[in-house]
Enzyme design. Structure first.
Site, PDB file in Angstrom:
ATOM      1  N   HIS A 105      -4.943   1.723  15.681  1.00  0.00           N
ATOM      2  CA  HIS A 105      -5.388   0.405  15.220  1.00  0.00           C
ATOM      3  C   HIS A 105      -4.231  -0.589  15.296  1.00  0.00           C
ATOM      4  O   HIS A 105      -3.084  -0.197  15.463  1.00  0.00           O
ATOM      5  CB  HIS A 105      -5.901   0.484  13.775  1.00  0.00           C
ATOM      6  N   HIS A 154      -0.927   1.235  16.832  1.00  0.00           N
ATOM      7  CA  HIS A 154      -0.236   2.390  16.268  1.00  0.00           C
ATOM      8  C   HIS A 154      -1.220   3.336  15.591  1.00  0.00           C
ATOM      9  O   HIS A 154      -2.372   2.983  15.357  1.00  0.00           O
ATOM     10  CB  HIS A 154       0.864   1.942  15.296  1.00  0.00           C
ATOM     11  N   ASP A 180      -2.766  -3.975  12.952  1.00  0.00           N
ATOM     12  CA  ASP A 180      -2.890  -4.507  11.597  1.00  0.00           C
ATOM     13  C   ASP A 180      -3.425  -5.931  11.630  1.00  0.00           C
ATOM     14  O   ASP A 180      -3.039  -6.721  12.493  1.00  0.00           O
ATOM     15  CB  ASP A 180      -1.539  -4.482  10.881  1.00  0.00           C
ATOM     16  N   LYS A 223       0.873  -1.169   0.000  1.00  0.00           N
ATOM     17  CA  LYS A 223       0.000   0.000   0.000  1.00  0.00           C
ATOM     18  C   LYS A 223       0.914   1.225   0.000  1.00  0.00           C
ATOM     19  O   LYS A 223       2.041   1.153   0.494  1.00  0.00           O
ATOM     20  CB  LYS A 223      -0.838  -0.055   1.279  1.00  0.00           C
TER      21      LYS A 223
END
Length: 181
Positions: A67, A123, A69, A48
């Site tokens: 959030h 993070h 991952d 990404k």
């Protein structure tokens, strides 16, 4: 740009295998056991590109909210504009930019397969008033139909499974739709 991405991905395979081997050995497993448990040769490399333009009021905006991952590992190439923060014990810390270094995040699937020994990194990203921040994460994910759960060698009478075993695609569906796992 395509040739550069292809070469980067090729080089990344060696780094990824070393990471999985080291993390396996750290759990008392054989090298490669975590990689196999998370998809082996079918591991998905999802790249990404994150672009955060300058923001006149960085005090009012986050780049990305806090959030973890969904991946097993995330390998991140940041630029030199500060913005990545990680949380530890309820406190947020800036992740310092180190030239020519990669930032590695433990993701949810690694926490699950390690039965909670390795913790997924909470993070977030902040924005900068004057400069554009960019990052290039590669998320290492099991295939959608691959079943992930605590590694059998890390579960026993004295250490029961702390996570449900399920297909990665089902895990993602639940997380994205805020359905309890």
């Amino acid at each position: 740009a395509r040739a550069v991405n292809e070469e980067y991905t090729k080089q990344l395979h060696g780094v990824v295998n070393k990471l999985y081997d080291s993390l396996s050995l750290g759990l008392g497993l054989k090298a490669g056991e975590l990689r196999e448990a998370l998809g082996g040769d079918e591991l998905v490399y999802l790249m990404k590109i994150n672009y955060y333009p300058p923001c006149p009021r960085p005090d009012l905006a986050l780049g990305v909210v806090a959030h973890t991952d969904m991946s097993s590992l995330t390998i991140l190439v940041p630029n030199d504009v500060q913005g990545l923060q990680a949380c530890r014990d309820g406190q947020w810390y800036d992740v310092k930019y180190i030239p020519n270094a990669l930032v590695i995040h433990i993701g949810d699937q690694m926490e699950i397969v390690s039965n909670g020994i390795y913790k997924s990194v909470l993070h977030r990203t902040t924005v900068n008033k004057d400069k554009t921040r960019m990052s290039w994460p590669v998320f290492l994910e099991p295939p959608a139909d691959h079943v992930v759960g605590p590694h059998p060698k890390l579960v026993g009478d004295k250490n029961p499974a702390k996570y449900k075993t399920k297909k990665f695609g089902d895990y993602c569906y639940c997380k994205l739709n805020k359905i309890p796992q």
